[in-house]
Design a protein around this motif. Structure first.
Motif, PDB file in Angstrom:
ATOM      1  N   LEU A   1       8.422  -2.355  -9.272  1.00 14.04           N
ATOM      2  CA  LEU A   1       9.010  -2.249  -7.937  1.00 14.04           C
ATOM      3  C   LEU A   1       9.617  -3.610  -7.665  1.00 14.04           C
ATOM      4  O   LEU A   1       9.088  -4.617  -8.103  1.00 14.04           O
ATOM      5  CB  LEU A   1       7.913  -2.001  -6.896  1.00 14.04           C
ATOM      6  N   THR A   2      10.702  -3.655  -6.949  1.00  7.66           N
ATOM      7  CA  THR A   2      11.238  -4.979  -6.664  1.00  7.66           C
ATOM      8  C   THR A   2      10.422  -5.591  -5.539  1.00  7.66           C
ATOM      9  O   THR A   2       9.778  -4.881  -4.776  1.00  7.66           O
ATOM     10  CB  THR A   2      12.703  -4.920  -6.209  1.00  7.66           C
ATOM     11  N   ASP A   3      10.439  -6.878  -5.434  1.00 11.93           N
ATOM     12  CA  ASP A   3       9.671  -7.513  -4.369  1.00 11.93           C
ATOM     13  C   ASP A   3      10.538  -7.750  -3.138  1.00 11.93           C
ATOM     14  O   ASP A   3      10.147  -8.423  -2.216  1.00 11.93           O
ATOM     15  CB  ASP A   3       9.044  -8.817  -4.848  1.00 11.93           C
ATOM     16  N   ARG A   4      11.708  -7.179  -3.158  1.00  5.07           N
ATOM     17  CA  ARG A   4      12.552  -7.348  -1.967  1.00  5.07           C
ATOM     18  C   ARG A   4      12.141  -6.282  -0.970  1.00  5.07           C
ATOM     19  O   ARG A   4      12.190  -5.094  -1.258  1.00  5.07           O
ATOM     20  CB  ARG A   4      14.013  -7.186  -2.364  1.00  5.07           C
ATOM     21  N   SER A   5      11.720  -6.704   0.219  1.00  3.18           N
ATOM     22  CA  SER A   5      11.145  -5.726   1.132  1.00  3.18           C
ATOM     23  C   SER A   5      12.216  -4.921   1.857  1.00  3.18           C
ATOM     24  O   SER A   5      11.921  -3.958   2.513  1.00  3.18           O
ATOM     25  CB  SER A   5      10.239  -6.427   2.139  1.00  3.18           C
ATOM     26  N   VAL A   6      13.449  -5.311   1.755  1.00  2.00           N
ATOM     27  CA  VAL A   6      14.491  -4.585   2.453  1.00  2.00           C
ATOM     28  C   VAL A   6      15.543  -4.154   1.450  1.00  2.00           C
ATOM     29  O   VAL A   6      16.063  -4.975   0.710  1.00  2.00           O
ATOM     30  CB  VAL A   6      15.161  -5.496   3.504  1.00  2.00           C
TER      31      VAL A   6
ATOM     32  N   GLY B   1      -6.521 -10.732   7.539  1.00  2.28           N
ATOM     33  CA  GLY B   1      -6.015 -12.072   7.843  1.00  2.28           C
ATOM     34  C   GLY B   1      -5.030 -12.515   6.791  1.00  2.28           C
ATOM     35  O   GLY B   1      -4.885 -11.877   5.747  1.00  2.28           O
ATOM     36  N   ASP B   2      -4.338 -13.631   7.053  1.00  7.29           N
ATOM     37  CA  ASP B   2      -3.404 -14.169   6.065  1.00  7.29           C
ATOM     38  C   ASP B   2      -4.185 -14.715   4.882  1.00  7.29           C
ATOM     39  O   ASP B   2      -5.263 -15.286   5.062  1.00  7.29           O
ATOM     40  CB  ASP B   2      -2.618 -15.351   6.633  1.00  7.29           C
ATOM     41  N   GLY B   3      -3.628 -14.578   3.714  1.00  6.48           N
ATOM     42  CA  GLY B   3      -4.304 -15.135   2.559  1.00  6.48           C
ATOM     43  C   GLY B   3      -3.534 -14.920   1.289  1.00  6.48           C
ATOM     44  O   GLY B   3      -2.358 -14.539   1.316  1.00  6.48           O
ATOM     45  N   ASP B   4      -4.212 -15.171   0.191  1.00  7.01           N
ATOM     46  CA  ASP B   4      -3.609 -14.994  -1.112  1.00  7.01           C
ATOM     47  C   ASP B   4      -4.435 -13.998  -1.908  1.00  7.01           C
ATOM     48  O   ASP B   4      -5.663 -14.048  -1.881  1.00  7.01           O
ATOM     49  CB  ASP B   4      -3.561 -16.329  -1.853  1.00  7.01           C
ATOM     50  N   VAL B   5      -3.738 -13.111  -2.621  1.00  3.39           N
ATOM     51  CA  VAL B   5      -4.434 -12.158  -3.481  1.00  3.39           C
ATOM     52  C   VAL B   5      -5.011 -12.946  -4.651  1.00  3.39           C
ATOM     53  O   VAL B   5      -4.290 -13.675  -5.333  1.00  3.39           O
ATOM     54  CB  VAL B   5      -3.459 -11.075  -3.998  1.00  3.39           C
ATOM     55  N   VAL B   6      -6.340 -12.830  -4.860  1.00  8.49           N
ATOM     56  CA  VAL B   6      -6.938 -13.550  -5.975  1.00  8.49           C
ATOM     57  C   VAL B   6      -7.346 -12.585  -7.077  1.00  8.49           C
ATOM     58  O   VAL B   6      -7.724 -13.001  -8.169  1.00  8.49           O
ATOM     59  CB  VAL B   6      -8.154 -14.396  -5.531  1.00  8.49           C
ATOM     60  N   GLU B   7      -7.283 -11.272  -6.781  1.00  5.21           N
ATOM     61  CA  GLU B   7      -7.676 -10.270  -7.755  1.00  5.21           C
ATOM     62  C   GLU B   7      -6.909  -8.996  -7.471  1.00  5.21           C
ATOM     63  O   GLU B   7      -6.837  -8.558  -6.327  1.00  5.21           O
ATOM     64  CB  GLU B   7      -9.172  -9.995  -7.579  1.00  5.21           C
ATOM     65  N   GLY B   8      -6.303  -8.412  -8.514  1.00  3.42           N
ATOM     66  CA  GLY B   8      -5.712  -7.087  -8.394  1.00  3.42           C
ATOM     67  C   GLY B   8      -4.246  -7.064  -7.998  1.00  3.42           C
ATOM     68  O   GLY B   8      -3.627  -8.100  -7.740  1.00  3.42           O
TER      69      GLY B   8
ATOM     70  N   GLY C   1      -1.823 -14.391  -8.530  1.00  3.28           N
ATOM     71  CA  GLY C   1      -1.057 -15.316  -9.364  1.00  3.28           C
ATOM     72  C   GLY C   1       0.421 -15.223  -9.042  1.00  3.28           C
ATOM     73  O   GLY C   1       0.904 -14.218  -8.580  1.00  3.28           O
ATOM     74  N   GLY C   2       1.152 -16.303  -9.250  1.00  5.07           N
ATOM     75  CA  GLY C   2       2.602 -16.243  -9.104  1.00  5.07           C
ATOM     76  C   GLY C   2       3.075 -16.280  -7.669  1.00  5.07           C
ATOM     77  O   GLY C   2       2.317 -16.579  -6.750  1.00  5.07           O
ATOM     78  N   ASP C   3       4.353 -15.935  -7.497  1.00  4.26           N
ATOM     79  CA  ASP C   3       5.005 -16.108  -6.210  1.00  4.26           C
ATOM     80  C   ASP C   3       4.875 -14.891  -5.297  1.00  4.26           C
ATOM     81  O   ASP C   3       5.476 -14.857  -4.235  1.00  4.26           O
ATOM     82  CB  ASP C   3       6.491 -16.425  -6.424  1.00  4.26           C
ATOM     83  N   ARG C   4       4.123 -13.859  -5.704  1.00  6.08           N
ATOM     84  CA  ARG C   4       4.013 -12.686  -4.836  1.00  6.08           C
ATOM     85  C   ARG C   4       2.572 -12.454  -4.407  1.00  6.08           C
ATOM     86  O   ARG C   4       2.141 -11.331  -4.201  1.00  6.08           O
ATOM     87  CB  ARG C   4       4.549 -11.447  -5.560  1.00  6.08           C
ATOM     88  N   SER C   5       1.812 -13.530  -4.298  1.00  2.80           N
ATOM     89  CA  SER C   5       0.393 -13.362  -4.029  1.00  2.80           C
ATOM     90  C   SER C   5       0.064 -13.462  -2.543  1.00  2.80           C
ATOM     91  O   SER C   5      -1.037 -13.161  -2.125  1.00  2.80           O
ATOM     92  CB  SER C   5      -0.404 -14.418  -4.794  1.00  2.80           C
ATOM     93  N   SER C   6       1.050 -13.865  -1.743  1.00  7.53           N
ATOM     94  CA  SER C   6       0.751 -14.119  -0.339  1.00  7.53           C
ATOM     95  C   SER C   6       0.764 -12.822   0.481  1.00  7.53           C
ATOM     96  O   SER C   6       1.692 -12.031   0.381  1.00  7.53           O
ATOM     97  CB  SER C   6       1.784 -15.120   0.173  1.00  7.53           C
ATOM     98  N   VAL C   7      -0.292 -12.583   1.278  1.00  4.07           N
ATOM     99  CA  VAL C   7      -0.321 -11.410   2.157  1.00  4.07           C
ATOM    100  C   VAL C   7      -0.513 -11.856   3.609  1.00  4.07           C
ATOM    101  O   VAL C   7      -1.033 -12.934   3.876  1.00  4.07           O
ATOM    102  CB  VAL C   7      -1.451 -10.419   1.781  1.00  4.07           C
TER     103      VAL C   7
END
Ligand SMILES: Nc1ncnc2c1ncn2[C@@H]1O[C@H](COP(=O)(O)OP(=O)(O)OP(=O)(O)O)[C@@H](O)[C@H]1O
Ligand SMILES: [K+]
Ligand SMILES: [Mg+2]
Length: 695
Positions: free
Chosen positions: A6-11, A151-158, A179-185
């Motif tokens: 899936l692309t990481d572009r949200s729009v 809450g805001d954070g970074d994916v550390v697993e999955g 990991g990488g540049d798409r880990s922020s939620v």
């Protein structure tokens, strides 16, 4: 490879590649004037009023005139008093309307947040249920399909698909993975599939949504340098007119026409720049709000203003000027290399490459060469980085495969004492001259390096982007394309897109240096970025827009966050900034021109009795001195309400040069400001003269 493609572009890009905005921006409903009234009345508190010197003077005048209602009552004094109070209320109404829009947004954000409970992992990895508000920095929480991320954070697993529509208003799910540049939620968004573990990034009350709420409510808004300068100017004008009004009385006495206090107060209020004084803060709040409507959060009003002054715009090539999904088109084997062998080597070097380029290479291997795209990865993966401009794999047999930018791979080959075949160099040059990106694939075995061939990546310039750049040029803004690609590719794309300059084979350090150089030349620079690599440049730029999909470092470094993560948003941001500055300029011009006109309407009326000769100056033929004064006060108050929609919506704005814009606005708002009061006051005078006992 199992990661969902899936692309990481949200729009999804629209035809021009510009994303649609969530709410049609700048709408103004007259009803909001009524709903904002209670807040406007609360704003009469002198402790709040004192922050706005012009309106504070009006409030003091209103109090004075209220006292006069008791000591020397007349219909005239009462009428002036009522309209003076209305003037102050109308000014507060402007602020309340502007802030009310933000409050509505804040309320919907809060509603989403209030219900969240978190599945926190304790030290032994057991799940416990806690309220989201109790989470602290460093806590780990589990989120599964259907859960709201607490809450805001970074994916550390999955890996998970996440619905960010609560924040971005955009329904297409995005992929978030460790990991990488798409880990922020972001807190408040919802997990749609799978299971992730998130490490919380902020202490309670400091989350992205908290900050967003504070910003849209206007509670964190601080006056910008330009606003402060304007307020100083308005305060000085107020002092000057105060002195003028005070000095008038001895002269009036001398000429046998002493004026009553209430007349002097009315005169003062008409002379001081009440219109712009009433609207200046609403204009600022509304500018911020226009950004929020387009899903951009500015961390300060100063950043919004800087956007209006931008003179150099740095834009990425890939994804901004061209469509982001640069796709592999064909493989060109080096002399003596079999096409299928090349494809196999390309696949091995790309199986673990998660960049859009890497994925499209794997897809091409499967489609055209029938290779297995889900084959297991064997060996030590070398991930792509913008600095090395290469990626690849170290195979268990000791050989190494590298693919990447031609200069980078050629350098790597040379470091092993070997040369790039002329044929491959020619292939690469031909691709670049056509605006495509060439990647070189090479292998080392037993200390020798060998070029296997060239990968052709196709890049398409977005339709409509060239027109955007020419609009920007008429606004006096230089556009600069930044790319990690070769100079040859960059030149072709730059020409096609019509940018003014380009920076090729750019490393993050190059970007930073370029920005510094521009700033030393007195230019105001804006850029977007998403990677940790971009953080220094984002911090250095006057306007640094971080993508919401980007890393936490990028978001901290910039002074705006684009929730849509749309690379072309920067262009809209600059337009909104310009519109803010122009609206403020136009309304300031109008306000001051207005005051000058009112002066000529009132003064003859005041002295007509003492100097009948002055009635010649009473060109407006106002019915009586008292009616003239009350009409001017009423007009002065009504013009504030009349201009609230314009202050909120912003003046209409077409891209043109600064000097054309200035002369056009001087004409419309300067001349308009001179003429409108004469007409308005005359009409009001006609109505007022019908009321017995007032005039
Ligand atoms: N996955 C990859 N593996 C190997 N090399 C790559 C990969 N992706 C890009 N490259 C090479 O590295 C160069 C630099 O990439 P980088 O992402 O820094 O910039 P870009 O994608 O060309 O432009 P932009 O800065 O607009 O994204 C590219 O031009 C390309 O030659
Ligand atoms: K005024
Ligand atoms: Mg790239």
């Amino acid at each position: 490879m199992t990661a969902p493609v899936l692309t990481d572009r949200s729009v999804p890009p629209t035809e021009t590649g510009l994303p649609p905005s969530r709410i049609s921006a700048g709408v103004f409903s007259p009803r909001s004037l009524i709903t904002a009234l209670p807040n406007a009345l609360r704003g009469l508190d002198p402790r709040r009023m004192v922050k706005n010197p012009v309106m504070f003077v009006v409030e003091i005048g209103s109090v004075l005139s209220t006292i006069l209602c008791f000591t020397e009552f007349s219909g005239f004094v009462l009428a002036v008093t009522i309209w003076l109070w209305l003037t102050v209320i109308f000014a507060n109404l402007a602020d309340a309307v502007a802030e009310g829009r933000g409050k509505a947004q804040a309320a919907s954000l809060r509603a989403g947040r209030a219900t969240a409970t978190a599945r926190k992992l304790d030290r032994d990895g057991r799940e416990i249920s806690v309220p989201a508000g109790d989470l602290r920095k460093g806590d780990r929480v589990v989120c599964e399909a259907g859960d709201v991320i607490p809450g805001d954070g970074d994916v550390v697993e999955g890996v998970a698909a996440v619905d960010e529509s609560a924040i971005t208003g955009e329904s297409a799910p995005v992929v978030r993975e460790s990991g990488g540049d798409r880990s922020s939620v972001t807190g408040g968004t919802r997990v749609l599939s799978d299971r992730i573990v998130v490490e919380i990034r902020n202490e309670p009350g400091d989350s992205f949504v908290d900050r967003m709420i504070a910003l849209v409510e206007g509670s964190q808004r601080q006056k910008t340098p330009n606003e402060i300068a304007l307020n100083v100017l308005l305060a000085s004008l107020t002092i000057v007119f105060l002195l003028v009004t005070i000095a008038l009385q001895p002269m009036a006495d001398f000429s046998g026409a002493p004026q009553s206090i209430v007349v002097l107060v009315a005169l003062l209020v008409c002379l001081i720049p009440t219109t712009i004084g009433a609207l200046v803060s609403a204009i600022g709040v509304a500018g911020m709000d226009r950004l929020v409507q387009r899903n951009v959060l500015a961390m300060s009003g100063r950043a919004v203003e800087a956007a209006g002054d931008v003179s150099t715009l740095l834009l990425d090539k890939t994804g901004t000027i061209t469509f982001g999904n640069r796709r592999a088109d064909r493989f060109l084997p080096a002399p003596g290399v079999d096409g299928n062998d090349l494809a196999k080597a390309v696949l091995a070097a790309s199986l673990a490459d998660e960049t859009p380029e890497g994925r499209s290479i794997v897809e091409l291997c499967a489609e055209r060469y029938g290779l297995d795209a889900a084959a297991p990865v064997a060996g030590e993966v070398v991930e792509f980085s913008a600095r090395t401009r290469m990626s690849g794999i170290d195979l268990p047999d000791g050989s190494e495969l590298r693919k990447g930018a031609v200069t980078a791979v050629a350098e790597w080959v040379r470091s092993h004492g070997d040369e790039l075949p002329t044929e491959s160099q020619n292939d690469a040059d031909a691709i670049a001259a056509d605006g495509g990106t060439a990647l070189l694939l090479a292998r080392t075995a037993k200390g020798r390096a060998e070029v296997l061939g060239v990968i052709h990546l196709k890049d398409v310039v977005k339709p409509g982007i060239a027109e955007k750049f020419s609009e920007l040029r008429t606004m006096g803004i230089r556009t600069v394309m930044i790319t990690g690609d070769s100079a040859l590719t960059a030149r072709t794309i730059a020409k096609e897109a019509g940018v003014d300059d380009f920076l090729a084979e750019a490393t993050p350090e190059d970007k930073l240096a370029y920005i510094r150089k521009q700033q030393e030349g007195g230019r105001i620079v804006a850029m977007t970025g998403d990677g940790t690599n971009d953080a220094p440049a984002l911090a250095q730029a006057d306007v640094g827009v971080a993508m919401n999909t980007g890393t936490a470092a990028a978001k901290e470094a910039g002074n705006m966050v684009d929730l849509d993560s749309s690379p072309t948003k920067l262009i809209e941001i600059v337009e909104i900034g310009k519109q803010l500055l122009i609206t403020r300029g136009a309304l300031t011009t109008f306000s001051i021109a207005n005051d000058v006109a009112k002066y000529f309407a009132i003064l003859p009326a005041m002295f007509m009795v003492a100097y009948p000769g002055l009635s010649a100056l009473n060109i407006m033929g106002l019915s009586s001195p008292q009616s003239a004064i009350i009409s001017a006060v009423i007009f002065n108050a009504l013009v504030i309400v009349a201009l609230i929609p314009l202050a909120i919506r912003g003046v209409r704005y077409r891209p043109t040069s600064a000097s054309k814009l200035l002369s056009r606005n001087l004409f419309i708002y300067g001349l308009g400001g001179l003429v409108v009061p004469f007409v308005g006051i005359k009409i009001i005078d006609l109505l007022v003269s019908l009321i017995p006992g007032v005039a």
